[in-house]
Design a protein around this motif. Structure first.
Motif, PDB file in Angstrom:
ATOM      1  N   UNK A  82     -31.199 -68.470  -7.955  1.00  0.00           N
ATOM      2  CA  UNK A  82     -31.383 -67.227  -7.211  1.00  0.00           C
ATOM      3  C   UNK A  82     -32.726 -67.180  -6.516  1.00  0.00           C
ATOM      4  N   UNK A  83     -33.127 -65.958  -6.079  1.00  0.00           N
ATOM      5  CA  UNK A  83     -34.396 -65.832  -5.352  1.00  0.00           C
ATOM      6  C   UNK A  83     -35.460 -65.110  -6.163  1.00  0.00           C
ATOM      7  N   UNK A  84     -35.118 -64.642  -7.369  1.00  0.00           N
ATOM      8  CA  UNK A  84     -36.109 -64.038  -8.259  1.00  0.00           C
ATOM      9  C   UNK A  84     -36.677 -62.714  -7.756  1.00  0.00           C
ATOM     10  N   UNK A  85     -35.939 -62.002  -6.880  1.00  0.00           N
ATOM     11  CA  UNK A  85     -36.456 -60.728  -6.350  1.00  0.00           C
ATOM     12  C   UNK A  85     -35.950 -59.557  -7.215  1.00  0.00           C
ATOM     13  N   UNK A  86     -36.308 -58.336  -6.816  1.00  0.00           N
ATOM     14  CA  UNK A  86     -35.934 -57.150  -7.593  1.00  0.00           C
ATOM     15  C   UNK A  86     -34.423 -56.876  -7.466  1.00  0.00           C
ATOM     16  N   UNK A  87     -33.797 -56.271  -8.508  1.00  0.00           N
ATOM     17  CA  UNK A  87     -32.375 -55.910  -8.402  1.00  0.00           C
ATOM     18  C   UNK A  87     -32.106 -54.936  -7.252  1.00  0.00           C
ATOM     19  N   UNK A 109     -30.281 -56.617  -4.419  1.00  0.00           N
ATOM     20  CA  UNK A 109     -28.828 -56.735  -4.585  1.00  0.00           C
ATOM     21  C   UNK A 109     -28.152 -55.386  -4.341  1.00  0.00           C
ATOM     22  N   UNK A 110     -28.834 -54.310  -4.781  1.00  0.00           N
ATOM     23  CA  UNK A 110     -28.256 -52.975  -4.574  1.00  0.00           C
ATOM     24  C   UNK A 110     -28.165 -52.669  -3.077  1.00  0.00           C
ATOM     25  N   UNK A 111     -29.174 -53.107  -2.309  1.00  0.00           N
ATOM     26  CA  UNK A 111     -29.135 -52.872  -0.852  1.00  0.00           C
ATOM     27  C   UNK A 111     -27.950 -53.614  -0.241  1.00  0.00           C
ATOM     28  N   UNK A 112     -27.754 -54.857  -0.694  1.00  0.00           N
ATOM     29  CA  UNK A 112     -26.594 -55.615  -0.185  1.00  0.00           C
ATOM     30  C   UNK A 112     -25.298 -54.885  -0.527  1.00  0.00           C
ATOM     31  N   UNK A 113     -25.164 -54.448  -1.784  1.00  0.00           N
ATOM     32  CA  UNK A 113     -23.954 -53.730  -2.201  1.00  0.00           C
ATOM     33  C   UNK A 113     -23.751 -52.470  -1.375  1.00  0.00           C
ATOM     34  N   UNK A 114     -24.840 -51.742  -1.177  1.00  0.00           N
ATOM     35  CA  UNK A 114     -24.755 -50.465  -0.472  1.00  0.00           C
ATOM     36  C   UNK A 114     -24.375 -50.671   0.997  1.00  0.00           C
ATOM     37  N   UNK A 115     -25.052 -51.606   1.655  1.00  0.00           N
ATOM     38  CA  UNK A 115     -24.776 -51.831   3.083  1.00  0.00           C
ATOM     39  C   UNK A 115     -23.379 -52.418   3.282  1.00  0.00           C
ATOM     40  N   UNK A 164     -30.544 -48.028 -11.961  1.00  0.00           N
ATOM     41  CA  UNK A 164     -31.054 -49.205 -11.263  1.00  0.00           C
ATOM     42  C   UNK A 164     -32.573 -49.287 -11.398  1.00  0.00           C
ATOM     43  N   UNK A 165     -33.235 -48.125 -11.327  1.00  0.00           N
ATOM     44  CA  UNK A 165     -34.707 -48.147 -11.405  1.00  0.00           C
ATOM     45  C   UNK A 165     -35.135 -48.626 -12.783  1.00  0.00           C
ATOM     46  N   UNK A 166     -34.334 -48.287 -13.820  1.00  0.00           N
ATOM     47  CA  UNK A 166     -34.703 -48.770 -15.142  1.00  0.00           C
ATOM     48  C   UNK A 166     -34.491 -50.287 -15.217  1.00  0.00           C
ATOM     49  N   UNK A 221     -30.004 -62.547  -4.766  1.00  0.00           N
ATOM     50  CA  UNK A 221     -31.382 -62.077  -4.525  1.00  0.00           C
ATOM     51  C   UNK A 221     -32.147 -61.835  -5.826  1.00  0.00           C
ATOM     52  N   UNK A 222     -31.482 -61.164  -6.793  1.00  0.00           N
ATOM     53  CA  UNK A 222     -32.228 -60.771  -8.001  1.00  0.00           C
ATOM     54  C   UNK A 222     -32.068 -61.794  -9.129  1.00  0.00           C
TER      55      UNK A 222
END
Ligand SMILES: Cc1cc2nc3c(=O)[nH]c(=O)nc-3n(C[C@H](O)[C@H](O)[C@H](O)COP(=O)(O)OP(=O)(O)OC[C@H]3O[C@@H](n4cnc5c(N)ncnc54)[C@H](O)[C@@H]3O)c2cc1C
Length: 375
Positions: free
Chosen positions: A61-66, A69-75, A294-296, A53-54
């Motif tokens: 990739x898809x050029x989206x925000x990291x 990827x964090x949502x995928x990892x978390x879920x 992650x926000x940084x 995703x990121x």
């Protein structure tokens, strides 16, 4: 940063949850089966459109925000699904940052799809914390490099088909300047792998012997002498906040332990209550630390040494939680009714060693983040 999901993130999370519920395989019961399942899961996630995703679009990739990827990892960590491929996040980044266009085209899409599984050939018997001391040598011979040496702790080596290898290409310069990085197929002649069985009884890692192993010169990653820079970038991503999935798996285990304590009346024991509360607070501290980092990263800042803070906090929390699980599930472990808890416990022990030991993380935090003088 606002840690709540945006509308786009909430939609993505909801669709992903549904997808996970319908696709998660039954848990495997041997190390081989678990690893094969992890590889199959990697491919399935890619086919489902969830990997990369990121990653920049030009790398497949898809050029989206990291955050995606964090949502995928978390879920993924919230469920019983196999863990995500750990090396993809950090070896993939090294390929993106240091690879030539031809290498990116060759390796990144195949790494995302799961066709390539990586292992990391950095540590040696005499070079772990002091990684710059590696003695595995690569000597140029025409269009090839010839490698001789002995690597230790090459995790997933027996299942990986490619290795990111560090070798000394110049012994006559300061030690961290004489190292180069190579991309090596694991079936190259002259390479011999011996599995190492860990305390949990599983051969998760290995030692690898290199006897006149020939690597085409175009398989060097970066320039000659860039190995140290590449290794430090790789381990910064390895230690960094990408492991939010491990944190959600931690919370899932804690919730199960709370339920167990309630069911067995142990929640009336002050000591147990105190330890459960402590585990909860520690888990939240790790989660918020990872989110802050992650926000940084979402603002485009590369991962740096602050990953050592998340790694150290997570290590201590995961080991304490595994200890608490052993205490609460003790009788079932002794009678053999519960085999998972002991396996989990032994799996948390080496976290304080791999990816750089806890003492080394403390040294990094003290000297590079807090600016304290070296001892
Ligand atoms: C299960 C497992 C999987 C691993 N997977 C991989 C992998 O896939 N690829 C790879 O390349 N490596 C891997 N490693 C290797 C890992 O990165 C090293 O084991 C680690 O960096 C420590 O190095 P060492 O084992 O040589 O211990 P040493 O460096 O000899 O350290 C021994 C002890 O001394 C302490 N110490 C050393 N130097 C200092 C210092 N300057 N200040 C304070 N304390 C210090 C350490 O903290 C440790 O407690 C793995 C290790 C394990 C156990």
């Amino acid at each position: 940063m606002d840690y709540r999901d945006s509308a786009e993130e909430a939609d993505y999370r909801a669709a992903l949850r549904t997808w996970l519920q319908t696709n998660i395989p039954e848990p495997a019961d041997t190390d081989d089966a678990r690893t094969q399942q992890r590889i199959d899961w990697h491919r399935k996630l890619y086919e489902g459109g969830y990997l990369g995703q990121s990653w920049p679009a030009e790398w497949g990739g898809k050029g989206l925000s990291p955050t995606m990827d964090a949502i995928l990892n978390e879920e993924n960590g919230n469920t019983d699904a196999p863990m995500l491929p750990p090396t993809l996040g950090y070896i993939g980044r090294a390929l993106g940052m240091f690879g030539t266009d031809a290498q990116r085209r060759q390796f990144i899409p195949a790494s995302l799809s799961g066709e390539i599984q990586w292992c990391q050939g950095f540590s040696e018997p005499g070079a772990g914390s002091d990684l710059a001391a590696i003695s595995t040598r690569a000597v140029r011979d025409g269009d090839e490099w010839v490698v001789n040496g002995h690597k230790m702790w090459t995790s997933f080596g027996q299942w990986a088909n490619w290795c990111l290898l560090l070798a000394r290409t110049n012994p006559d310069v300061p030690k961290h300047k004489g190292i180069s990085a190579f991309l090596l197929p694991m079936d190259t002649p002259g390479l011999e792998l011996r599995p190492i069985v860990l305390a949990n009884g599983e051969p998760e890692t290995s030692e690898v012997f290199y006897d006149n192993v020939r690597i085409p010169a175009e398989n060097m990653l970066g320039q000659e002498g860039d190995g140290w820079k590449i290794a430090m970038t790789t381990v910064a991503y390895e230690r960094g906040p990408s492991d939010i999935g491990a944190i959600s798996a931690y919370r899932k285990k804690l919730t199960e332990l709370e339920a167990l304590a309630k069911d067995t009346g142990r929640d009336q024991d002050t000591q147990v209550r105190r330890e459960l509360a402590r585990a909860y607070v520690r888990g939240e501290v790790v989660r918020l630390t990872a989110l802050e980092q992650l926000s940084s990263r979402a603002t485009g800042k590369p991962v740096g040494e602050e990953g050592s803070i998340a790694k150290l906090l997570y290590t201590e929390s995961a080991q304490e939680l595994a200890h608490l699980a052993m205490a609460l599930r003790g009788p079932d472990i002794i009678t053999g009714r519960d085999t998972e808890t002991a396996r989990d416990y032994f799996q948390t022990r080496p976290i304080s060693v791999y990816g750089g030991s806890s003492q080394i993380q403390r040294n990094i935090i003290a000297s590079r983040l807090l600016g304290m003088p070296a001892q």
